[in-house]
Every structure is written in C-alpha cells, then in structure tokens.
Design an enzyme around this catalytic site. Structure first.
Site: not given
Ligand code: NAD
Length: 423
Positions: A113
């Site tokens: 990561k």
């Molecule tokens: P992203 O940046 O597209 O979206 C993140 C979201 O979380 C946004 O809507 C943001 O406003 C919200 N957020 C941030 N801080 C917050 C808070 N304090 N309270 C409430 N909401 C909050 O990110 P993503 O790619 O959707 O990733 C989200 C989660 O999923 C992370 O934990 C990431 O590690 C995990 N994840 C992502 C992927 C991927 O393919 N993108 C794969 C596996 C896991």
C-alpha cells in the site's frame, strides 16, 4: 501489542486492529502458528520526501510512503491513498490487509500500500500531477510490474494512475502499462475496474443475505462513504429494490425513509464533489447515522468507524465492509454477541483487487476481455472465496473474519515455509 519500536500503543490504531485480527486466528493455524511472526511486521517500508513546486512558485514538502507487507505469494499489490491523515502506521495496516485479501481470494500477489499525507482537494490539477510524478519517481526504487503494482484508493483515481504509469515508463525508457492498475481503459486499463469494488460488495452482499434468509427488496440500507465503493454499491442495491435510507460522506449525513434517489445523488456528487446540499433528503448530525434502524449497513469510507460504542447501538442484521478495516476488534465481539453478521473487508471489498489482477494479466498479454467476461470471472472468483469462508466459519465455529484469516494465513505461511529463509 507494540510489534515495532516506533508504533503508538493505541489499541484501535489501524495496525493494532490488524495485529489483534491475526492473534485471533493463531489457535486455528496448527503448526503454521510458529511462522505467524512473519505477519506481524512489514517486509519493507519506504518513507519519501516529496518537494512540490506550487503554482505560485513556493515549495512545499509532503511525506509519502510505500509499504510492502508480504511478498511470499507474488508481487506486492495495493492502492495509493491521498488523504491529510495518512501515516506510516496506517499504510502498514492497509498493506497487511492487502496480503490477507489477496491470499483469501487466492490471487498470486502479496500485499502492499502507499500514500501521501495531503488533501488532494487543496491542490490544483497541475500541482497534483507534479506531486504524483515525484512520488512515483521516489517509490520507483521498489515498484514495477513484477515487484509491486499500485492502484487507486481514497483520494486517487484513474488519472493519477495514468500519471504514475507515464512517470514510471519515462524513467525506465519503455511504456510499462502493467506497473499500475485502475488506469483509464484506453491506456491498458480493464473494463469494469471502476465499478469492480462496489460490484463485489453487492454480489457478496446478495449471497450473504441469501444465506441469512434476508430479502433485499425494500431492505433498509445505510452507506457511509459515497465515493468509488459506496456509490456503486448503493446504486446496485437500489437497482435490486433496496431502499438506501441514509448516506454519509465527509460533508453531510443525508436521510430519506422512502429511499434516496441514488442516481440523482451520484449526479449531484459528481457536480459538487460532495453530497451536502442535495435537496431530496433531510440532513442529520453525523453521529445519528449509527442510530437509525437498518437491515444492512455498508461502511465504505475509512478504517476504525465501527467502534465499540457504535456497535452497541447499531440496529441491523448485516454489515458489508466496503472500506478496509472499518470495524475495531472490540466492536467485532459486540456485533458477534448481538447476532449481527459482519462480512469482512478481505472478502467483501475484494472485487477491486480481483479486477486489478485481470488488468495486470491483460496488460502482460496485450489481449483485452469484454466487460461481460470481466464480471463473469469476477463473480466466480469472489463467490467461490465467499463460499469457502462461509464454510470455514461453520466448520471452526468462528466469525467470518477469523475464518477468512484462517484460509488466507494458511496460504501465506505455507508459501513462507516452502520458500524457506534466505540465505
Ligand atoms: P473515495 O475517495 O472514492 O471515497 C471515499 C468516501 O469516503 C467519500 O465519499 C468521502 O467523502 C468519504 N469520507 C471520507 N472521510 C469521511 C468521514 N470522516 N466520514 C464519512 N465519510 C467520509 O474512496 P473509495 O475508493 O471509495 O474507498 C473507500 C474505502 O474503500 C476505503 O477504505 C478504501 O481503502 C476501500 N477500498 C477501495 C477500493 C477501490 O477499488 N477504490 C478497493 C477496496 C477497498
């Protein structure tokens, strides 16, 4: 708890959550338990300084990381996070969860990561590009299509991956599409990658609901985080007749007991960069999100969100972990006692890394699959992993997370034993 000298002792820090999760699986590892220390520290961690010339000519410094937790089963795989709270300790935990996830899905990768402590929204596009290019050059020492393959995470996207791919390619003197995944499709990206994680949450969620005898039609769902993962999962569940009654992001908590119009909210979010101000829903203060009555809750924002106190209050039957590490171990215990099923991140959100694996394979062979083929292969791999974990959970009499760790750790530590210690 403190496995490395520089770590903090906070029991709910992301790294300590991971360590507790590993400790819980130790009694189920048999002779492999002897090797479990391998998992308790990252193989390699790089801290880089990123000097950035701002558009006004001034220079600012940012701190970046790339951590390779374990490479026993293949090259490192894992996203890059741009967020103001990123720390080395958090990136270590995120890399460790990637090790477990790749092994639970039986993908030929280790876990890695990366991240930069920055608020990407505070930079112009040109500044973001220069930041990304310098970061990529700095971690270029340890990444590569056979070494470690970054991907998007919170705060990064396909454009950031395109800059990373271009920078790495310029440095090695040849276009190297396989160095990152989650790229734009016209640059060697895979069809289906953008929606893959949300889709994985949806297909594993449907299977879990089926096993629990729950109906999705009219099921009341709350989604925390409305980015790549949360918005796609919400859209797919809504298309199946579920009611998305609450959505929270960093800017607001929206509620509509009749179900929020997810497509309209996505359009609003894309125009405004946040959900605040969307007119077709009421607004609550943020803590109230955890007190509503749901059938399903999907944490899809950041780690450590389901604390013990929130777990005591939560009213739902099923939690689908779209985010990485959203549930602290004490909350896991409370939810288990309360009969609430938690589908763990390492299975539930593995759709993204699975399609990243397809992207990497397609880049090596320069032969690309249709979206239909991608989804067919994704569903087959993620549902097989789900079924294995469900069966293991029944066999051992443990929660799904411990069952997933049992399967994954056996694969990782067996690889460790068979490879032996060099020299
Ligand atoms: P992203 O940046 O597209 O979206 C993140 C979201 O979380 C946004 O809507 C943001 O406003 C919200 N957020 C941030 N801080 C917050 C808070 N304090 N309270 C409430 N909401 C909050 O990110 P993503 O790619 O959707 O990733 C989200 C989660 O999923 C992370 O934990 C990431 O590690 C995990 N994840 C992502 C992927 C991927 O393919 N993108 C794969 C596996 C896991």
């Amino acid at each position: 708890m403190k496995t490395l000298s520089f770590l903090n002792d906070h029991k709910d820090s992301a790294w300590n959550i991971f360590i507790t999760q590993v400790e819980r699986v130790l009694p189920h590892l048999g002779e492999l338990e002897y090797w479990a220390n391998t998992l308790m520290r990252p193989k390699r961690a790089l801290i880089v300084d990123i000097p950035l010339e701002m558009d006004d000519g001034s220079v600012k410094h940012f701190e970046g990381y790339r951590v390779q937790h374990n490479l026993s089963r293949g090259p490192g795989k894992g996203g890059v996070r741009y967020h103001p709270d990123v720390t080395l300790e958090e990136v270590m935990a995120l890399s460790a969860w990637m090790t477990v996830k790749c092994a639970a899905l039986n993908l030929p990768f280790g876990g890695a990561k990366g991240g930069i402590r920055v608020n990407p929204a505070s930079l112009t596009t040109k500044e973001l590009e220069r930041l990304t290019r310098r970061y990529t050059s700095e971690i270029g020492l340890i990444i590569g299509p056979q070494q470690d393959i970054p991907a998007p995470d919170v705060g990064t996207n396909a454009q950031v991956m395109a800059w990373m791919m271009d920078t790495y390619s310029m440095n090695v003197g040849a276009t190297t599409t396989g160095v990152v995944t989650g790229k734009p499709v016209h640059l060697g990206g895979s069809l289906g990658r953008v929606k893959a994680t949300g889709r994985g949450v949806y297909v594993t969620g449907l299977r879990a609901a089926e096993r629990l005898g729950m109906s999705i039609h009219n099921a009341r769902i709350g989604v925390q985080g409305f980015g790549n993962v949360g918005s796609v999962a919400a859209q797919l569940f809504a298309s199946k007749g579920a009611k998305i009654i609450a959505v929270q992001d960093h800017s607001a908590t929206l509620v509509n007991e009749n179900g929020i119009d997810v497509d309209a909210l996505i359009a609003w979010q894309q125009r405004n960069g946040e959900i605040r101000g969307f007119s077709d829903a009421g607004q609550l203060e943020s803590e109230a999100f955890w007190t509503l009555s749901y059938e399903i809750v999907i944490p899809a924002a950041l780690e450590g969100q389901i604390t013990a106190a929130r777990a005591e209050q939560l009213s739902c039957q099923l939690i689908l972990e779209g985010a990485n590490g959203p549930t602290v171990p004490q909350a896991d215990d409370i939810l288990h006692e309360r009969g609430i099923t938690v589908l763990p991140d390492v299975i539930c959100n593995a759709g993204g890394v699975t399609v990243s694996y397809f992207e990497w394979v397609q880049d090596f062979s320069s032969f690309y699959w249709s979206e239909e083929e991608i989804y067919q292969k994704l569903d087959a791999i993620i549902l097989r992993a789900f079924d294995d974990v469900w069966q293991k959970s029944e066999q051992l009499g443990v929660p799904l997370r411990t069952a997933a760790y049992a399967i994954a750790c056996e694969r990782i530590l067996s690889a460790r034993v068979d490879r032996g210690i060099y020299p």
